[in-house]
Write a protein that holds these residues in place. Structure first.
Motif, PDB file in Angstrom:
ATOM      1  N   THR A 114       0.833  -1.194   0.000  1.00 21.22           N
ATOM      2  CA  THR A 114       0.000   0.000   0.000  1.00 21.22           C
ATOM      3  C   THR A 114       0.867   1.242   0.000  1.00 21.22           C
ATOM      4  O   THR A 114       1.966   1.244   0.560  1.00 21.22           O
ATOM      5  N   MET A 116       1.044   4.973   1.293  1.00 25.85           N
ATOM      6  CA  MET A 116       0.467   5.860   2.297  1.00 25.85           C
ATOM      7  C   MET A 116       1.011   7.270   2.109  1.00 25.85           C
ATOM      8  O   MET A 116       2.184   7.459   1.793  1.00 25.85           O
ATOM      9  N   ARG A 117       0.131   8.245   2.320  1.00 28.24           N
ATOM     10  CA  ARG A 117       0.553   9.641   2.264  1.00 28.24           C
ATOM     11  C   ARG A 117       0.316  10.292   3.623  1.00 28.24           C
ATOM     12  O   ARG A 117      -0.757  10.156   4.203  1.00 28.24           O
ATOM     13  N   GLY A 118       1.338  10.937   4.121  1.00 24.45           N
ATOM     14  CA  GLY A 118       1.207  11.619   5.397  1.00 24.45           C
ATOM     15  C   GLY A 118       0.993  10.699   6.572  1.00 24.45           C
ATOM     16  O   GLY A 118       0.555  11.135   7.636  1.00 24.45           O
ATOM     17  N   SER A 120      -1.232   8.475   7.087  1.00 24.53           N
ATOM     18  CA  SER A 120      -2.600   8.077   7.434  1.00 24.53           C
ATOM     19  C   SER A 120      -3.527   7.889   6.235  1.00 24.53           C
ATOM     20  O   SER A 120      -4.559   7.237   6.357  1.00 24.53           O
ATOM     21  N   SER A 121      -3.188   8.443   5.095  1.00 26.56           N
ATOM     22  CA  SER A 121      -4.069   8.389   3.933  1.00 26.56           C
ATOM     23  C   SER A 121      -3.590   7.321   2.951  1.00 26.56           C
ATOM     24  O   SER A 121      -2.445   7.362   2.485  1.00 26.56           O
ATOM     25  N   VAL A 122      -4.479   6.361   2.634  1.00 26.06           N
ATOM     26  CA  VAL A 122      -4.129   5.297   1.683  1.00 26.06           C
ATOM     27  C   VAL A 122      -4.352   5.808   0.262  1.00 26.06           C
ATOM     28  O   VAL A 122      -5.468   6.147  -0.112  1.00 26.06           O
ATOM     29  N   VAL A 123      -3.281   5.841  -0.518  1.00 30.61           N
ATOM     30  CA  VAL A 123      -3.355   6.300  -1.903  1.00 30.61           C
ATOM     31  C   VAL A 123      -3.672   5.145  -2.842  1.00 30.61           C
ATOM     32  O   VAL A 123      -4.443   5.286  -3.793  1.00 30.61           O
ATOM     33  N   ARG A 193       2.245  16.074   4.165  1.00 31.57           N
ATOM     34  CA  ARG A 193       1.524  15.927   2.892  1.00 31.57           C
ATOM     35  C   ARG A 193       2.441  15.464   1.777  1.00 31.57           C
ATOM     36  O   ARG A 193       2.008  14.786   0.838  1.00 31.57           O
TER      37      ARG A 193
END
Length: 215
Positions: A114, A116-118, A120-123, A193
């Motif tokens: 996976t 991840m960005r930052g 916590s956010s799954v891209v 970010r």
């Protein structure tokens, strides 16, 4: 999601490495501060509790009911950051052992990769399978897997105004020298970010994840 990074150490989204910088990297060389290199390449690692899996025989979850155990190891990554799309790839080994060695056996173990960005956010997320072939009479076997990700260079690049604040030269005695820009909320948010990770782990059920977390 807390993660254990296999090949780099991450501090406040800035990667502290030795070496030469490339265009798009961030180099911090402050008069009274730190020296750091932040790459646009995603950090590669294995999140906590997902780097190993235990398979049981039947419904029991005691030690004498263990069938197969496996662990991800030897994570290796490469990164091509020469274009607008940064391409990162990784390979890893899966070392497995079993209790019953009577006959040859093939075990397929699902894993995920996976982006991840930052933190916590799954891209993006992909599911794959590692195949482990046990020979008759052998208790141990090894398989391998791969993962890859594209990251937009612009998204992974810290904005110019934030870069200027971080790299601005500070001298002892200056009022600004008493403030570490990496502690300022908007700077930390901008770095987060622009920070990406390529994470690899076994695709566990809720029960398997709980077992790993509580054993």
């Amino acid at each position: 999601m807390k993660s254990q990074i296999a090949s780099v150490a991450v501090l406040a989204g800035a990667v502290l490495l030795a070496g030469c910088s490339k265009e798009g990297d961030l180099v911090v060389q402050q008069g009274v501060g730190i020296q750091a290199l932040r790459s646009v390449c995603p950090a590669v690692g294995v999140p906590d509790y997902t780097g190993d899996v235990t398979l049981f025989r039947g419904e029991s979850r005691t030690a004498d009911a263990i069938d197969v155990t496996a662990a991800i190891t030897n994570v290796r990554s490469t990164c091509n950051d020469t274009g607008d799309q940064v391409y990162s790839s990784a390979t890893f080994d899966v070392l497995a052992s079993r209790m019953d060695t009577t006959s040859a056996r093939t075990v397929e173990i699902p894993y995920y990769s996976t982006v991840m960005r930052g933190g916590s956010s799954v891209v993006a997320k992909r599911i794959g399978t590692v195949t482990v072939n046990f020979a008759a009479g052998e208790a141990r076997a090894q398989g391998s897997g791969t993962a890859a990700a594209y990251v937009d260079r612009a998204a992974a690049t810290i904005p110019a105004d934030i870069r200027e604040r971080i790299t601005r030269r500070r001298r002892a005695g200056d009022q600004s020298a008493a403030i570490d820009p990496l502690t300022e909320p908007d700077v930390r948010a901008a770095i987060a970010r622009a920070s990406f990770e390529l994470l690899i782990g076994f695709q566990l059920t809720d029960e398997q994840l709980q077992y790993n977390a509580t054993r």
